[in-house]
Design a protein around this motif. Structure first.
Motif, PDB file in Angstrom:
ATOM      1  N   LEU A 249      -0.097 -47.128  14.736  1.00  0.00           N
ATOM      2  CA  LEU A 249       0.945 -47.263  14.052  1.00  0.00           C
ATOM      3  C   LEU A 249       0.951 -48.870  13.305  1.00  0.00           C
ATOM      4  O   LEU A 249       1.132 -48.981  12.047  1.00  0.00           O
ATOM      5  CB  LEU A 249       2.223 -47.461  14.781  1.00  0.00           C
ATOM      6  N   VAL A 250       0.559 -49.715  13.879  1.00  0.00           N
ATOM      7  CA  VAL A 250       0.318 -51.049  13.368  1.00  0.00           C
ATOM      8  C   VAL A 250      -0.654 -51.097  12.432  1.00  0.00           C
ATOM      9  O   VAL A 250      -0.448 -51.984  11.338  1.00  0.00           O
ATOM     10  CB  VAL A 250      -0.149 -52.154  14.815  1.00  0.00           C
ATOM     11  N   GLU A 251      -1.866 -50.413  12.587  1.00  0.00           N
ATOM     12  CA  GLU A 251      -2.919 -50.440  11.452  1.00  0.00           C
ATOM     13  C   GLU A 251      -2.315 -49.882  10.264  1.00  0.00           C
ATOM     14  O   GLU A 251      -2.677 -50.230   9.060  1.00  0.00           O
ATOM     15  CB  GLU A 251      -4.093 -49.875  12.173  1.00  0.00           C
ATOM     16  N   ALA A 252      -1.553 -48.648  10.466  1.00  0.00           N
ATOM     17  CA  ALA A 252      -1.012 -48.141   9.201  1.00  0.00           C
ATOM     18  C   ALA A 252       0.138 -48.862   8.496  1.00  0.00           C
ATOM     19  O   ALA A 252       0.083 -48.849   7.251  1.00  0.00           O
ATOM     20  CB  ALA A 252      -0.379 -46.898   9.811  1.00  0.00           C
ATOM     21  N   ARG A 253       0.847 -49.647   9.184  1.00  0.00           N
ATOM     22  CA  ARG A 253       1.834 -50.314   8.688  1.00  0.00           C
ATOM     23  C   ARG A 253       1.511 -51.844   8.444  1.00  0.00           C
ATOM     24  O   ARG A 253       2.185 -52.489   7.208  1.00  0.00           O
ATOM     25  CB  ARG A 253       3.246 -50.541   9.378  1.00  0.00           C
ATOM     26  N   PHE A 254       0.863 -52.335   8.909  1.00  0.00           N
ATOM     27  CA  PHE A 254       0.484 -53.955   8.872  1.00  0.00           C
ATOM     28  C   PHE A 254      -1.151 -54.003   8.641  1.00  0.00           C
ATOM     29  O   PHE A 254      -1.460 -54.966   9.306  1.00  0.00           O
ATOM     30  CB  PHE A 254       0.901 -54.803   9.913  1.00  0.00           C
ATOM     31  N   GLY A 255      -1.781 -53.237   7.882  1.00  0.00           N
ATOM     32  CA  GLY A 255      -3.304 -53.213   7.960  1.00  0.00           C
ATOM     33  C   GLY A 255      -3.880 -54.499   7.430  1.00  0.00           C
ATOM     34  O   GLY A 255      -4.910 -54.894   7.666  1.00  0.00           O
TER      35      GLY A 255
END
Length: 330
Positions: A249-255
């Protein structure tokens, strides 16, 4: 299919301020006292009580209904079937009509926090309110100031680094915030669902308010913690799945935030894996059995640490990967 049992409380059309969601399973001896204790503290506050039962085989449902009626409360009992706690909590969220939502756990019961949380939420216009049982008054005041206008990713970072501790049985959420961001519990994880939910809240960028209310356990009314073999069972590794989903989720939203992505993928995730290993080893599970289960879940692929990870974590990972029989649980 849900089965409804409505309580004979106050008018259901009244304007509910707080929905208190209580997941239950076989707590017949304690549920009436729990409902009474919570409601006694909330006198003057328009509250609805949503008892979501997970296939109790004792008189939990009947006792909960009797408690709602005896205390003239606005509430009902829903039989959610033989479900996970996450599923029961989601059912409560779906049915909640209050402006705010709080969760009360029968076996981890905190006392008296709901009115002070509500007052703070209204005052601050907050989406997310929590407190702590571990901070001094001075530390609590400093944290309350420090959380003003904090960004969601910074809040998630502080939680991941254990600067801030948040417990699901002692939080309050604005219902509109939860619904608009579709913040739901994982229904597949028996372990890690609460930790994962806290990160979902933080990463949705809530307006956060820290309450200086000192959390205290209500040991008199809470249900006893039952002995469990959970820590000897390999499904404890479901916690890894929960945190892996947060890393994704972090990588998707805050890549574009490399530091944040690395924190969850190469520090938090390996740390959770090693904590699961430690728990299993301490409870007598053989390293070979753990290794096999980890291989099935592809945990070994996730045991990669960044150069910025704590040296203690790097050492734990190295020994476990290279010399598992020599590894000593922390």
């Amino acid at each position: 299919e849900y089965i409804w049992y409505c309580g004979m409380g106050v008018d259901f059309m009244s304007s509910v301020r707080v929905s208190v969601i209580i997941p239950t399973r076989n707590v017949a001896e304690n549920i009436a006292n729990i409902i009474k204790a919570v409601s006694k503290n909330c006198i003057g506050l328009d509250v609805e009580y949503l008892i979501i039962d997970m296939n109790s085989t004792d008189s939990t449902i009947r006792n909960a209904l009797n408690a709602i009626k005896a205390n003239k409360l606005n509430g009902f009992v829903l039989q959610n079937g033989n479900s996970t706690v996450g599923s029961a909590l989601n059912t409560g969220i779906y049915k909640a009509s209050g402006k705010y939502i709080s969760f009360v756990f029968a076996r981890t019961l905190y006392s008296d926090f709901i009115p002070s949380y509500y007052e703070l939420a209204e005052k601050k216009g907050a989406d997310f309110v929590f407190a702590s049982s571990k901070l001094s008054d001075k530390e609590a005041k400093a944290l309350a100031v420090g959380l003003n206008n904090i960004k969601g990713e910074d809040l998630a970072t502080a939680i991941a680094r254990s600067i801030i501790s948040v417990e699901i049985p002692a939080i309050m959420l604005r219902n509109d915030f939860v619904q608009s961001n579709r913040i739901l519990f994982s229904e597949n994880c028996r372990r890690g669902y609460a930790e994962q939910y806290i990160y979902k809240i933080a990463l949705s960028n809530p307006k956060t308010a820290f309450s200086e209310f000192k959390l205290k356990k209500d040991t008199e009314n809470q249900a006893p913690i039952k002995e469990s073999n959970d820590n000897k069972e390999l499904h404890i590794l479901e916690r890894v799945d929960a945190i892996r989903e947060i890393a994704e989720l972090v990588e998707a939203r805050f890549g574009n935030d490399r530091e944040l992505c690395e924190l969850f993928r190469y520090e938090k995730l390996p740390d959770v894996i090693m904590n699961c290993v430690d728990t299993l080893l301490k409870n007598g599970v053989k390293p070979s059995s753990i290794k096999t289960a980890m291989k099935i879940k592809r945990c070994d692929e996730m045991l990669e640490v960044s150069k910025n990870a704590p040296s203690s974590l790097k050492k734990r990972v190295f020994i476990w990967k290279k010399f598992p029989k020599l590894y000593k649980p922390q």
